[in-house]
Design an enzyme around this catalytic site. Structure first.
Site, mmCIF file in Angstrom:
data_model
loop_
_atom_site.group_PDB
_atom_site.id
_atom_site.type_symbol
_atom_site.label_atom_id
_atom_site.label_comp_id
_atom_site.label_asym_id
_atom_site.label_seq_id
_atom_site.Cartn_x
_atom_site.Cartn_y
_atom_site.Cartn_z
ATOM 1 N N ASP A 195 0.884 -1.018 -0.338
ATOM 2 C CA ASP A 195 -0.327 0.084 0.020
ATOM 3 C C ASP A 195 0.955 1.232 0.260
ATOM 4 O O ASP A 195 -0.091 2.210 0.286
ATOM 5 C CB ASP A 195 -1.159 -0.125 1.213
ATOM 6 C CG ASP A 195 0.361 -0.114 2.427
ATOM 7 O OD1 ASP A 195 0.912 0.304 2.374
ATOM 8 O OD2 ASP A 195 -0.850 0.140 3.018
ATOM 9 N N CYS A 201 -19.275 -0.358 13.747
ATOM 10 C CA CYS A 201 -17.347 0.243 13.546
ATOM 11 C C CYS A 201 -17.587 2.172 13.241
ATOM 12 O O CYS A 201 -17.822 2.871 13.638
ATOM 13 C CB CYS A 201 -17.299 -0.436 12.292
ATOM 14 S SG CYS A 201 -18.116 -0.111 10.445
ATOM 15 N N CYS A 252 -16.051 -5.081 14.744
ATOM 16 C CA CYS A 252 -16.530 -5.801 13.714
ATOM 17 C C CYS A 252 -17.058 -7.063 14.014
ATOM 18 O O CYS A 252 -16.399 -8.161 14.103
ATOM 19 C CB CYS A 252 -15.834 -5.392 12.190
ATOM 20 S SG CYS A 252 -16.369 -6.780 10.425
#
Length: 385
Positions: free
Chosen positions: A139, A199, A253
């Site tokens: 990334d 979340c 989550c």
């Protein structure tokens, strides 16, 4: 013609086997044009200024939005994911105010280095077998990994904007291999968030203006890692003891409970980074910081920004034992550190003790921004957020 040019389906099977043998838990295949909505979402994010000071996102927007701009010859994209789920609930550490909460992903070696090495292994074998060109990306490159991973069937972008997998939950490192080989793509994963808002509701700083949208300027991960200057006052108390990143939206989550057992190649957290003491971290000078975080992603933000974060945690700790460490940092060479040390002491000392300290220290402070921190804490000046 090269004998190694395997049929597409056999090539898929070969890559899947190599991916798992190399330590990846999931692998999927897609095409460069499989995420058509991603460029518009990126443009909206940038137009709203939600990237904060991350100017590189604007500079690389075209390459990020369109994989073929990054590499015109790419025909297929292989997306790979590695489970980095913690062995314990990271939210429990938020109650131990004398300890520092470091995001789970940063508790070991820099995952960029680890994943890139493993991607290169797979890509090298792919190139040799198929006779095709390959490029690998983690990334740090301008690749929209999450939309591409969704298109490759690995998971979907949840309401917290991170990738969610039905098999692994929200704990996934992602990497990609671009190739000129033609590989049959997988079906795009569908959204399985339903009506859940866990979340969104847990975010300490209300960083989600709407489901599936993030304002990085309010995100603790951005503030503690990407943001270079003083942390805006409105977020300091809300940071608690989070000194590098924030796992709240990931940790709650519901899909995490379905996470499969991670591969044996999973990164294991360093014991000394699971719950380090604030007093130990506040004592780090530049050399000590570099040595302690050698090979860690934390090293990239530098000692001064790191100590800035630790001082905010100290100010939130309500622990008088931290006062001496914070006072010592009023003498630090960095104005950034001195300024936030002022704030930390304003939280730890009694009002009179703080005023007595200010009478001694403010007059000898040469930096305008640090003096402004003194004035703000004394209620005599408003700091520009």
């Amino acid at each position: 013609m090269l004998a190694a040019q395997a049929a597409p389906e056999r090539l898929r099977t070969f890559i899947e086997q190599e991916a798992r043998a190399t330590g990846f838990d999931v692998v999927g295949f897609t095409t460069p044009d499989a995420a058509p909505a991603a460029p518009a979402r990126l443009a909206h994010f940038l137009e709203e200024g939600r990237h904060g000071t991350m100017a590189w996102m604007e500079e690389t927007a075209m390459r990020r939005a369109h994989p073929r701009t990054l590499w015109p010859d790419v025909r297929s994209i292989i997306m790979l994911g590695m489970n980095y789920g913690p062995d314990e609930d990271p939210l429990e550490l938020l109650e131990e105010k004398d300890r520092a909460a470091i995001s789970v992903y940063a508790r070991n070696r820099d995952y960029h280095d680890v994943i890139k090495g493993r991607l290169k292994q797979i890509a090298g074998k792919l190139a040799a077998r198929a006779g095709e060109d390959v490029k690998v990306f983690v990334d740090t490159a301008p690749v929209m990994e999450k939309p591409l991973a969704e298109a490759a069937g690995i998971g979907w972008q949840g309401k917290h904007t991170n990738l969610v997998s039905r098999e692994i939950g929200s704990w996934l490192f992602l990497g990609s291999i671009f190739t000129t080989a033609e590989i049959p793509p997988d079906k795009t994963e569908t959204d399985h968030c339903g009506s859940c808002r866990a979340c969104l509701d847990i975010c300490p700083t209300d960083a989600f203006p709407a489901p599936y949208q993030l304002d990085a300027r309010r995100c603790i991960s951005y503030l503690t890692i990407e943001h270079k200057g003083p942390i805006p006052h409105e977020f300091r108390a809300k940071m608690g003891n989070r000194i590098y990143g924030c796992d709240d939206c990931l940790a709650v989550c519901p899909w995490n409970k379905f996470a499969q057992e991670a591969s044996e190649a999973k990164l294991q957290a360093r014991e000394d980074l699971k719950e380090p003491r604030l007093t130990d971290l506040l004592a780090l000078d530049d050399a000590g910081f570099r040595a302690f975080f050698s090979g860690s992603p934390i090293k990239r933000i530098g000692r001064d920004r790191f100590i800035r974060n630790v001082l905010i945690a100290a100010g939130n700790a309500e622990d008088p034992a931290l006062i001496a460490s914070c006072k010592r940092l009023l003498e630090d060479a960095s104005p950034l550190v001195r300024g936030v040390a002022v704030w930390a002491l304003s939280q730890l000392l009694s009002e009179q003790a703080f005023r007595d300290l200010a009478e001694k220290r403010r007059a000898v402070e040469a930096d305008r921004e640090v003096r402004s921190e003194w004035d703000y804490a004394l209620g005599t000046e408003t700091v520009d957020e």
